[in-house]
Design a protein around this motif. Structure first.
Motif, PDB file in Angstrom:
ATOM      1  N   ASP A 265       0.838  -1.186   0.000  1.00  2.96           N
ATOM      2  CA  ASP A 265       0.000   0.000   0.000  1.00  2.96           C
ATOM      3  C   ASP A 265       0.886   1.253   0.000  1.00  2.96           C
ATOM      4  O   ASP A 265       2.113   1.175   0.009  1.00  2.96           O
ATOM      5  N   GLN A 266       0.255   2.413  -0.010  1.00  3.81           N
ATOM      6  CA  GLN A 266       0.994   3.665  -0.142  1.00  3.81           C
ATOM      7  C   GLN A 266       1.985   3.862   1.002  1.00  3.81           C
ATOM      8  O   GLN A 266       3.122   4.311   0.789  1.00  3.81           O
TER       9      GLN A 266
ATOM     10  N   SER B  98       6.098   4.051   0.800  1.00  7.71           N
ATOM     11  CA  SER B  98       6.899   5.183   1.279  1.00  7.71           C
ATOM     12  C   SER B  98       8.045   4.696   2.161  1.00  7.71           C
ATOM     13  O   SER B  98       9.151   5.256   2.129  1.00  7.71           O
TER      14      SER B  98
END
Length: 499
Positions: A247-248, A252
């Motif tokens: 996921d995001q 990151s």
């Protein structure tokens, strides 16, 4: 925190929702798929206005025709709706039997929304769950970033950072260097060695093509996401993660690790370049047959006797990294330096077999000396250069094999070949005209110790014909082949010139 699901929504006691579909009618995981949204509609066909992975709420005004329920449920399933909530006591008392039958038959989760629970309350509860999950993921990302930063400050910071990344993601994580070799991995030995070998080959392909973006690949039953380290034409390696999606927030975190890894590898590379420049100066000391200075500067040298190998047009950095891994894994001592002749490697004679592996690994040509002591290092270096000049293609050529085959092969420099081909030019021009095979006849005659009868028999011609060819060849070359020195010179010319 897991993503919101229909099961989590049904578990909210304040909403009073009740699953009415029989458990046996639902597929495995039907209630545990990530739920994106909750929507309400009483349209007979709401599918044009719906998105996938949502729950639909309805009061059932569209079910005046009992036969419409099955078609309605089929459309919802085709659209990707994950569940259907029926608001009771608004237009109907209870849930229509035909709707329950259609949902049971088609495996659609059907639940009751009691009259006291507004649809907006269900949607709001799910919205709050999404917000809580997003907050939890952001908090996880920040906490993970802090943990990674602390790991980077530890001894062997790159190793510690990758281990922390694997723990935080809960998956295997590995780092490959620019040569496609696995540098670090956590948890260790959790991926099959055969899969790792193929993964290394795929990494090499990616680095060779200069790709920078992350990509996913599947090897057998294992799926990996790959992220390159570095930019442009100077990629320094690849981070591999054993997962099929991130996921995001997880991306990151991986991006931070890539940045830290790139910086660490850049610093390591700068240090390695400085060390190689120092070794270039120390090589001059070794070539003076005095290892004293080198021992004082770098400590332990490979145990004598040693072999020296020289490679031209070879990547010094990756080769040095490869030898460092041999040192770490097997305690193999080595000395490596660059000079105008190429990359010079010195190892103990007991590790001579690793030079063949080195040549194969990098597809390079190596000249390898005989075992010598450090008081004869310059001679070993000269032997390696001599063997290197005799080798074509790739692989390790040993000086002992070079001098053992023929002194002529050791003397067959480019200048010698040019002289030999120039001297043989009249003979070869004559043969190209189709008049006779003089060169072939000469080679056969000399192989038979300049005896006409066995040579003629091998050629399948009369001995007088052979003698005539020998005389004609001597005239073309301007030499008297009746003398041994002339025949020796001719043999040297034939051996040195290219066929």
């Amino acid at each position: 925190m897991d993503q919101p699901t229909l099961r989590a929504l049904l578990a909210r006691r304040d909403l009073g929702l009740r699953l009415v579909s029989p458990d046996a009618s639902l597929s495995d995981g039907a209630l545990d798929r990530p739920l994106r949204w909750v929507h309400s509609s009483d349209l007979a066909d709401p599918t044009p206005f719906l998105a996938e992975d949502l729950v639909l709420l309805t009061t059932g005004t569209q079910f005046d025709d009992p036969d419409a329920a099955d078609t309605y449920v089929a459309r919802l399933i085709d659209r990707g709706v994950l569940g259907l909530g029926f608001g009771t006591e608004v237009h109907r008392a209870g849930i229509p039997d035909e709707l329950l039958a259609a949902c049971t038959t088609r495996g659609m989760p059907l639940f009751e929304v009691p009259y006291r629970t507004p649809f907006i309350a269900v949607a709001r509860a799910h919205s709050e769950a999404i917000a809580a999950q997003a907050y939890a993921r952001r908090s996880w990302a920040l906490d993970t970033q802090r943990a990674l930063a602390l790991a980077a400050l530890r001894p062997h910071g790159l190793d510690a950072t990758l281990a922390e990344l694997g723990r935080r993601l809960g998956v295997w994580a590995g780092m490959f260097d620019a040569a496609g070799a696995l540098l670090l991995s956590h948890p260790r030995e959790s991926v099959d060695p055969v899969v790792l070998a193929e993964l290394g080959d795929r990494v090499m392909e990616i680095l060779a093509r200069g790709l920078e973006a992350g990509q996913s690949l599947t090897i057998g039953d294992d799926t990996f996401m790959l992220f390159t380290i570095g930019r442009g034409g100077h990629l320094r390696g690849v981070i591999a993660i054993a997962t099929d999606a991130l996921d995001q927030e997880a991306r990151s975190v991986v991006t931070s690790v890539i940045a830290m890894s790139g910086l660490a590898l850049e610093q390591s590379e700068q240090l390695a370049r400085s060390r190689r420049r120092l070794h270039t100066q120390l090589l001059e000391s070794l070539l003076a047959d005095d290892p004293t200075l080198t021992r004082r500067v770098i400590g332990g040298l490979p145990a004598a006797p040693v072999v020296v190998a020289v490679a031209s047009d070879a990547p010094a950095g990756p080769i040095a990294d490869w030898w460092e891994r041999q040192r770490a894994d097997h305690g193999t001592a080595f000395f490596l330096a660059e000079s105008d002749e190429g990359v010079t490697v010195c190892v103990s004679a007991t590790d001579d077999d690793l030079l063949d592996e080195l040549a194969t690994r990098f597809g390079i040509r190596l000249g390898v000396s005989e075992p010598e002591g450090y008081d004869a290092f310059s001679r070993a270096h000269a032997q390696a250069l001599t063997a290197l000049r005799q080798r074509s293609g790739t692989g390790a050529e040993r000086y002992a094999d070079t001098v053992g085959s023929s002194i002529l092969s050791a003397l067959a420099t480019d200048e010698a070949r040019l002289v030999a081909e120039s001297r043989l030019a009249p003979l070869r021009a004559h043969d190209e005209s189709g008049s006779a095979e003089l060169e072939h006849s000469l080679r056969c005659w000399l192989r038979n110790d300049a005896r006409a009868e066995p040579a003629a028999l091998e050629l399948g011609i009369h001995r007088h014909t052979l003698r005539a060819r020998i005389a004609q060849a001597g005239t073309l070359l301007g030499i008297d082949l009746s003398s041994f020195p002339a025949r020796a010179e001719l043999w040297a010319l034939l051996q040195t010139a290219r066929d």
